[in-house]
Each structure stands twice: as structure tokens, then as C-alpha cells.
Write a protein that holds these residues in place. Structure first.
Motif, PDB file in Angstrom:
ATOM      1  N   LYS A   1       0.991  -1.362  -0.031  1.00  0.00           N
ATOM      2  CA  LYS A   1      -0.141   0.125  -0.136  1.00  0.00           C
ATOM      3  C   LYS A   1       0.849   1.177   0.067  1.00  0.00           C
ATOM      4  N   PRO A   2       1.911   1.343   0.862  1.00  0.00           N
ATOM      5  CA  PRO A   2       2.654   2.546   0.601  1.00  0.00           C
ATOM      6  C   PRO A   2       3.402   2.923  -0.633  1.00  0.00           C
ATOM      7  N   ALA A   3       3.657   1.927  -1.378  1.00  0.00           N
ATOM      8  CA  ALA A   3       4.228   2.241  -2.939  1.00  0.00           C
ATOM      9  C   ALA A   3       2.839   2.649  -3.576  1.00  0.00           C
ATOM     10  N   LEU A   4       1.842   1.920  -3.608  1.00  0.00           N
ATOM     11  CA  LEU A   4       0.523   1.959  -4.161  1.00  0.00           C
ATOM     12  C   LEU A   4       0.030   3.548  -3.986  1.00  0.00           C
ATOM     13  N   ARG A   5       0.097   3.952  -2.677  1.00  0.00           N
ATOM     14  CA  ARG A   5      -0.305   5.279  -2.376  1.00  0.00           C
ATOM     15  C   ARG A   5       0.489   6.427  -2.991  1.00  0.00           C
ATOM     16  N   ARG A   6       1.781   5.959  -3.050  1.00  0.00           N
ATOM     17  CA  ARG A   6       2.842   7.057  -3.842  1.00  0.00           C
ATOM     18  C   ARG A   6       2.380   7.000  -5.304  1.00  0.00           C
ATOM     19  N   ALA A   7       2.014   5.804  -5.905  1.00  0.00           N
ATOM     20  CA  ALA A   7       1.702   5.924  -7.305  1.00  0.00           C
ATOM     21  C   ALA A   7       0.465   6.662  -7.637  1.00  0.00           C
ATOM     22  N   VAL A   8      -0.674   6.347  -6.738  1.00  0.00           N
ATOM     23  CA  VAL A   8      -1.772   7.006  -6.952  1.00  0.00           C
ATOM     24  C   VAL A   8      -1.560   8.699  -6.585  1.00  0.00           C
ATOM     25  N   ASP A   9      -0.593   9.036  -5.760  1.00  0.00           N
ATOM     26  CA  ASP A   9      -0.377  10.675  -5.632  1.00  0.00           C
ATOM     27  C   ASP A   9       0.215  11.151  -6.973  1.00  0.00           C
ATOM     28  N   GLN A  10       0.935  10.192  -7.678  1.00  0.00           N
ATOM     29  CA  GLN A  10       1.666  10.697  -8.846  1.00  0.00           C
ATOM     30  C   GLN A  10       0.512  10.842 -10.015  1.00  0.00           C
ATOM     31  N   MET A  11      -0.471   9.911 -10.076  1.00  0.00           N
ATOM     32  CA  MET A  11      -1.553   9.929 -10.893  1.00  0.00           C
ATOM     33  C   MET A  11      -2.255  11.400 -10.722  1.00  0.00           C
ATOM     34  N   ILE A  12      -2.444  11.677  -9.385  1.00  0.00           N
ATOM     35  CA  ILE A  12      -3.128  12.885  -9.117  1.00  0.00           C
ATOM     36  C   ILE A  12      -2.220  14.006  -9.415  1.00  0.00           C
ATOM     37  N   ALA A  13      -1.357  14.038  -9.036  1.00  0.00           N
ATOM     38  CA  ALA A  13      -0.378  15.355  -9.346  1.00  0.00           C
ATOM     39  C   ALA A  13      -0.303  15.650 -11.083  1.00  0.00           C
ATOM     40  N   TRP A  14      -0.437  14.551 -11.739  1.00  0.00           N
ATOM     41  CA  TRP A  14      -0.308  14.821 -13.200  1.00  0.00           C
ATOM     42  C   TRP A  14      -1.594  15.536 -13.600  1.00  0.00           C
ATOM     43  N   GLN A  15      -2.407  15.775 -12.867  1.00  0.00           N
ATOM     44  CA  GLN A  15      -3.977  16.342 -13.048  1.00  0.00           C
ATOM     45  C   GLN A  15      -4.319  15.943 -14.369  1.00  0.00           C
ATOM     46  N   PRO A  16      -4.798  14.926 -14.614  1.00  0.00           N
ATOM     47  CA  PRO A  16      -5.262  14.471 -15.870  1.00  0.00           C
ATOM     48  C   PRO A  16      -6.620  14.981 -15.897  1.00  0.00           C
ATOM     49  N   GLU A  17      -7.213  15.136 -17.208  1.00  0.00           N
ATOM     50  CA  GLU A  17      -8.697  15.348 -17.363  1.00  0.00           C
ATOM     51  C   GLU A  17      -9.561  14.367 -17.855  1.00  0.00           C
ATOM     52  N   ARG A  18      -8.832  13.044 -18.359  1.00  0.00           N
ATOM     53  CA  ARG A  18      -9.744  12.102 -18.806  1.00  0.00           C
ATOM     54  C   ARG A  18      -8.847  10.871 -18.322  1.00  0.00           C
ATOM     55  N   ILE A  19      -9.557   9.939 -18.025  1.00  0.00           N
ATOM     56  CA  ILE A  19      -8.894   8.301 -17.881  1.00  0.00           C
ATOM     57  C   ILE A  19      -9.451   7.331 -18.818  1.00  0.00           C
ATOM     58  N   ILE A  20      -8.641   6.630 -19.635  1.00  0.00           N
ATOM     59  CA  ILE A  20      -8.914   5.594 -20.682  1.00  0.00           C
ATOM     60  C   ILE A  20      -8.698   4.301 -19.880  1.00  0.00           C
ATOM     61  N   LEU A  21      -9.599   3.450 -19.922  1.00  0.00           N
ATOM     62  CA  LEU A  21      -9.617   2.171 -19.036  1.00  0.00           C
ATOM     63  C   LEU A  21      -9.653   1.148 -20.288  1.00  0.00           C
ATOM     64  N   ALA A  22      -8.991  -0.022 -19.859  1.00  0.00           N
ATOM     65  CA  ALA A  22      -9.224  -1.084 -20.960  1.00  0.00           C
ATOM     66  C   ALA A  22     -10.567  -1.794 -20.726  1.00  0.00           C
ATOM     67  N   HIS A  23     -11.189  -1.910 -19.816  1.00  0.00           N
ATOM     68  CA  HIS A  23     -12.481  -2.553 -19.533  1.00  0.00           C
ATOM     69  C   HIS A  23     -13.642  -1.719 -19.064  1.00  0.00           C
ATOM     70  N   GLY A  24     -14.634  -1.587 -19.871  1.00  0.00           N
ATOM     71  CA  GLY A  24     -15.865  -0.731 -19.408  1.00  0.00           C
ATOM     72  C   GLY A  24     -15.915   0.698 -19.905  1.00  0.00           C
ATOM     73  N   ARG A  25     -16.710   1.423 -19.456  1.00  0.00           N
ATOM     74  CA  ARG A  25     -16.768   2.616 -19.789  1.00  0.00           C
ATOM     75  C   ARG A  25     -15.801   3.439 -19.094  1.00  0.00           C
ATOM     76  N   TRP A  26     -15.024   4.568 -20.134  1.00  0.00           N
ATOM     77  CA  TRP A  26     -13.821   5.316 -19.352  1.00  0.00           C
ATOM     78  C   TRP A  26     -14.353   6.433 -19.270  1.00  0.00           C
ATOM     79  N   TYR A  27     -13.316   7.384 -18.333  1.00  0.00           N
ATOM     80  CA  TYR A  27     -14.016   8.397 -17.810  1.00  0.00           C
ATOM     81  C   TYR A  27     -13.718   9.711 -18.706  1.00  0.00           C
ATOM     82  N   GLU A  28     -14.597  10.381 -19.173  1.00  0.00           N
ATOM     83  CA  GLU A  28     -14.280  11.498 -20.102  1.00  0.00           C
ATOM     84  C   GLU A  28     -13.634  12.810 -19.728  1.00  0.00           C
ATOM     85  N   ASN A  29     -14.211  12.960 -18.361  1.00  0.00           N
ATOM     86  CA  ASN A  29     -14.011  14.150 -17.549  1.00  0.00           C
ATOM     87  C   ASN A  29     -13.941  13.788 -15.941  1.00  0.00           C
ATOM     88  N   ASN A  30     -13.437  14.891 -15.476  1.00  0.00           N
ATOM     89  CA  ASN A  30     -13.365  14.686 -13.850  1.00  0.00           C
ATOM     90  C   ASN A  30     -12.424  13.422 -13.351  1.00  0.00           C
TER      91      ASN A  30
END
Length: 247
Positions: A206-235
Motif C-alpha cells: 500500500k505505501p508504494a501504491l499510495r505514492r503511485a496514486v499521488d503521482q497520478m493525481i499530481a499529473w492532473q489528468p482531464e480524462r482516464i482511459i480504461l481497458a474494460h468498461g466505460r472510460w472517464y471522459e472528464n472529472n
């Protein structure tokens, strides 16, 4: 036994931005406790500033799809992003022998155990390859079962995930049993996340995963593409915080 609707049309480029496309592929069967569960598939295509093509989690190749991708530019990079998504890499390598293959540690053994021979030219880590550094950032998330490389395309502000978030839409699931299991796993739209059984495999990481999630948030993405299911176009940031609240 279990059926799910795909994201039609399949095997065609679907533009997200000027330099990034989706390709929805066919449903595959994922073996789980002796049962084949249906997963729709999705590939991400990025055209870099120099025209090179970067393919993430390739779906099954077809002549029509190859023709469309060839029209974008030369395929240089084939990405097997985690220890589950690698099965189509060999056929893409055969179609594009000059391309370089990249994957996370552990893929070769997992593939061999499943009767697939795969050659990776490079192992992915937290440092972007010189071929795409400055355009695509990355961080590797490791657990006892799944290791996944997460990517961020700067120009389109797009985060690219594979199995760390799954987001199945209820109306596309035709089997009541599979619909129940998706809800049980915690991967039903709009509240997609990592499946609950997969989350358990990250308990010691979990500590390493938490750091990775913090990095994802720090990138400030506008959308998230997923391999399975509906992807997030915003927020995207809000969805990240929600989906990884268990971390």
C-alpha cells in the motif's frame, strides 16, 4: 454462459484528441475460478510529435485495423502494460518486426505458464523510455498478483490505466449472475475501481501504491482511459480519488 455487449464499432480508430485514439476490440474470456468471464477490450493509440506510433495494450489485430494504423505513421512501440495484458503482443510484433516491445516484469513467466511465448525488448519501470520521454510519463504499480504500468499523455492530459480501474456498465451485461458478480467485485459503473479480490493482493504494497496514486493525481489528468468498461471522459482527478479511496 456470460455475455456482454461490446463498444461498437470494433477494430476502428476513435479519436479522442489530435494525437490520441481508442480502439475497442472484441470480448475476451478471462479465466476465474474455472469460469470464463467476458471482458470487452480496448487499445490506446498515440502519435508522438515525430510521427511515431505508440500502442498500449493492443487488441487482436485485423487487416482493416492495421491499414488504419499504418495511415497514422510507423508503429515503433508495443506496450504490454501489465501481467494480464500481453496476449496480442506476439501477433503485433510479427506484423511490425521493426517495433520495440515493452512490458512489466513478470510477463514472460506468466505468458509461458499460459502457453504463450513472448519476447520483450525492454522492461518498464518508473523512468520513461527515451523514445517517448517528455511526451508520455509513467509509473509502475506492483502487487503480489498484478504489476501495472500507468501512463500519462501530456498533450491530451490523458491518464491510461488497464486493470487498476474497471468500470462495467450494467445495461451491457446480459447475464444476471455476471451482473451480480460485477457489483460484488466493486467494478460497476459509475463507481468503477480495482476488483475487490485484486485489492487484497496489494495489502502488503500500500505505501508504494499510495505514492503511485499521488503521482497520478499530481499529473492532473482531464480524462482516464480504461481497458474494460466505460472510460472517464472528464472529472479524472475526482474519479481517481474516489476509485482509490481504499488505498
Amino acid at each position: 454462459m456470460f455475455k456482454i455487449e461490446t463498444y461498437q464499432p470494433l477494430n476502428v480508430l476513435k479519436p479522442i484528441d489530435d494525437t490520441i485514439w481508442l480502439v475497442d476490440g472484441p470480448v475476451i474470456g478471462f479465466r476465474y475460478m474455472g469460469v470464463s468471464l467476458p471482458f470487452p477490450t480496448r487499445m490506446t493509440v498515440i502519435r508522438q510529435n515525430n510521427g511515431d506510433i505508440w500502442l498500449h495494450s493492443p487488441v487482436k489485430i485485423s487487416p482493416e485495423l492495421k491499414t488504419q494504423i499504418d495511415a497514422l505513421g510507423p508503429v515503433r512501440y508495443l506496450i504490454a502494460p501489465n501481467t494480464i495484458h500481453y496476449a496480442s503482443i506476439p501477433e503485433w510484433m510479427q506484423a511490425y518486426p521493426a517495433a520495440e516491445s515493452f512490458g512489466v516484469a513478470g510477463i514472460a513467466k506468466r505468458a509461458k505458464d499460459n502457453g504463450i511465448n513472448i519476447r520483450l525488448d525492454h522492461i518498464l519501470d518508473d523512468v520513461a523510455d527515451p523514445g517517448w520521454a517528455g511526451e508520455i510519463d509513467q509509473v509502475v504499480v506492483s502487487g503480489s498478483y498484478l504489476t501495472e504500468a500507468v501512463f500519462f499523455h501530456r498533450a491530451s492530459r490523458t491518464l491510461i490505466l488497464t486493470d487498476l480501474i474497471e468500470n462495467f456498465e450494467a445495461h451491457k451485461i446480459k447475464s444476471p449472475i455476471w451482473r451480480f458478480l460485477v457489483r460484488l467485485f466493486g467494478t460497476m459503473d459509475p463507481h468503477g475501481a480495482a476488483p475487490r479480490d485484486m485489492r487484497a493482493t496489494f495489502m502488503g504494497y500500500k505505501p508504494a501504491l499510495r505514492r503511485a496514486v499521488d503521482q497520478m493525481i499530481a499529473w492532473q489528468p482531464e480524462r482516464i482511459i480504461l481497458a474494460h468498461g466505460r472510460w472517464y471522459e472528464n472529472n479524472a482527478v475526482a474519479e481517481l480519488k474516489r476509485a482509490f479511496s481504499w488505498v
